[in-house]
Design a protein around this motif. Structure first.
Motif, PDB file in Angstrom:
ATOM      1  N   ILE A   1       0.836  -1.205   0.000  1.00  0.00           N
ATOM      2  CA  ILE A   1       0.000   0.000   0.000  1.00  0.00           C
ATOM      3  C   ILE A   1       0.868   1.252   0.000  1.00  0.00           C
ATOM      4  O   ILE A   1       0.570   2.225  -0.703  1.00  0.00           O
ATOM      5  CB  ILE A   1      -0.976  -0.026   1.196  1.00  0.00           C
ATOM      6  N   GLU A   2       1.969   1.241   0.774  1.00  0.00           N
ATOM      7  CA  GLU A   2       2.881   2.391   0.781  1.00  0.00           C
ATOM      8  C   GLU A   2       3.459   2.638  -0.609  1.00  0.00           C
ATOM      9  O   GLU A   2       3.522   3.778  -1.074  1.00  0.00           O
ATOM     10  CB  GLU A   2       4.015   2.167   1.777  1.00  0.00           C
ATOM     11  N   LYS A   3       3.890   1.560  -1.286  1.00  0.00           N
ATOM     12  CA  LYS A   3       4.444   1.708  -2.638  1.00  0.00           C
ATOM     13  C   LYS A   3       3.394   2.264  -3.591  1.00  0.00           C
ATOM     14  O   LYS A   3       3.686   3.138  -4.409  1.00  0.00           O
ATOM     15  CB  LYS A   3       4.970   0.366  -3.145  1.00  0.00           C
ATOM     16  N   TRP A   4       2.163   1.781  -3.487  1.00  0.00           N
ATOM     17  CA  TRP A   4       1.104   2.262  -4.367  1.00  0.00           C
ATOM     18  C   TRP A   4       0.811   3.735  -4.097  1.00  0.00           C
ATOM     19  O   TRP A   4       0.668   4.527  -5.032  1.00  0.00           O
ATOM     20  CB  TRP A   4      -0.167   1.428  -4.189  1.00  0.00           C
ATOM     21  N   LEU A   5       0.722   4.108  -2.824  1.00  0.00           N
ATOM     22  CA  LEU A   5       0.454   5.508  -2.483  1.00  0.00           C
ATOM     23  C   LEU A   5       1.546   6.429  -3.026  1.00  0.00           C
ATOM     24  O   LEU A   5       1.257   7.491  -3.580  1.00  0.00           O
ATOM     25  CB  LEU A   5       0.328   5.675  -0.964  1.00  0.00           C
ATOM     26  N   ARG A   6       2.817   6.020  -2.867  1.00  0.00           N
ATOM     27  CA  ARG A   6       3.920   6.837  -3.386  1.00  0.00           C
ATOM     28  C   ARG A   6       3.860   6.944  -4.904  1.00  0.00           C
ATOM     29  O   ARG A   6       4.095   8.008  -5.468  1.00  0.00           O
ATOM     30  CB  ARG A   6       5.265   6.259  -2.948  1.00  0.00           C
ATOM     31  N   SER A   7       3.528   5.844  -5.582  1.00  0.00           N
ATOM     32  CA  SER A   7       3.473   5.875  -7.050  1.00  0.00           C
ATOM     33  C   SER A   7       2.335   6.760  -7.557  1.00  0.00           C
ATOM     34  O   SER A   7       2.397   7.277  -8.664  1.00  0.00           O
ATOM     35  CB  SER A   7       3.318   4.461  -7.612  1.00  0.00           C
ATOM     36  N   GLN A   8       1.312   6.945  -6.730  1.00  0.00           N
ATOM     37  CA  GLN A   8       0.183   7.789  -7.111  1.00  0.00           C
ATOM     38  C   GLN A   8       0.358   9.236  -6.650  1.00  0.00           C
ATOM     39  O   GLN A   8      -0.524  10.061  -6.853  1.00  0.00           O
ATOM     40  CB  GLN A   8      -1.118   7.220  -6.525  1.00  0.00           C
ATOM     41  N   GLY A   9       1.477   9.519  -5.981  1.00  0.00           N
ATOM     42  CA  GLY A   9       1.772  10.881  -5.562  1.00  0.00           C
ATOM     43  C   GLY A   9       1.227  11.267  -4.204  1.00  0.00           C
ATOM     44  O   GLY A   9       1.221  12.442  -3.849  1.00  0.00           O
TER      45      GLY A   9
END
Length: 108
Positions: A97-105
């Motif tokens: 979830i952290e990786k996804w949040l970072r990739s979405q800005g």
């Protein structure tokens, strides 16, 4: 019949229950990893991106497909047997979830 006493007298004669509880739970040695409420508050308020009502771990419930849940559990058990970190389902989900949040800005 036992001797009657007032409520105030009974409370004054009651031993320190917190100490007895700690001794029962932790034995004779004191638990040195206790985290006080003040410490939790200072940690949670130092990060501006965390909402003030969230302290420690926050329960988050969701539903997913059975195939995804099975694959996640299988990966978790396999990683645990191989001694790889992270192997707990919670840690794997947090990482993803952290990786996804970072990739979405979104800041995490």
């Amino acid at each position: 019949m036992s001797q009657r006493r007032s409520l105030v007298t009974g409370l004054e004669e009651t031993p320190d229950l917190k100490a007895l509880e700690r001794k029962f739970v932790f034995g004779d040695k004191e638990e040195s990893t206790d985290v006080s409420d003040a410490t939790l508050e200072s940690v949670s308020h130092t990060n501006e991106s965390v909402l003030p009502q969230y302290r420690g771990r926050v329960p988050l419930t969701t539903r997913c497909r059975p195939e995804l849940a099975s694959a996640l559990k299988r990966a978790s058990l396999k990683r645990q047997l191989e001694g790889k970190e992270p192997y707990r389902i919670q840690e794997i989900l947090e990482d993803a979830i952290e990786k996804w949040l970072r990739s979405q800005g979104y800041p995490s």
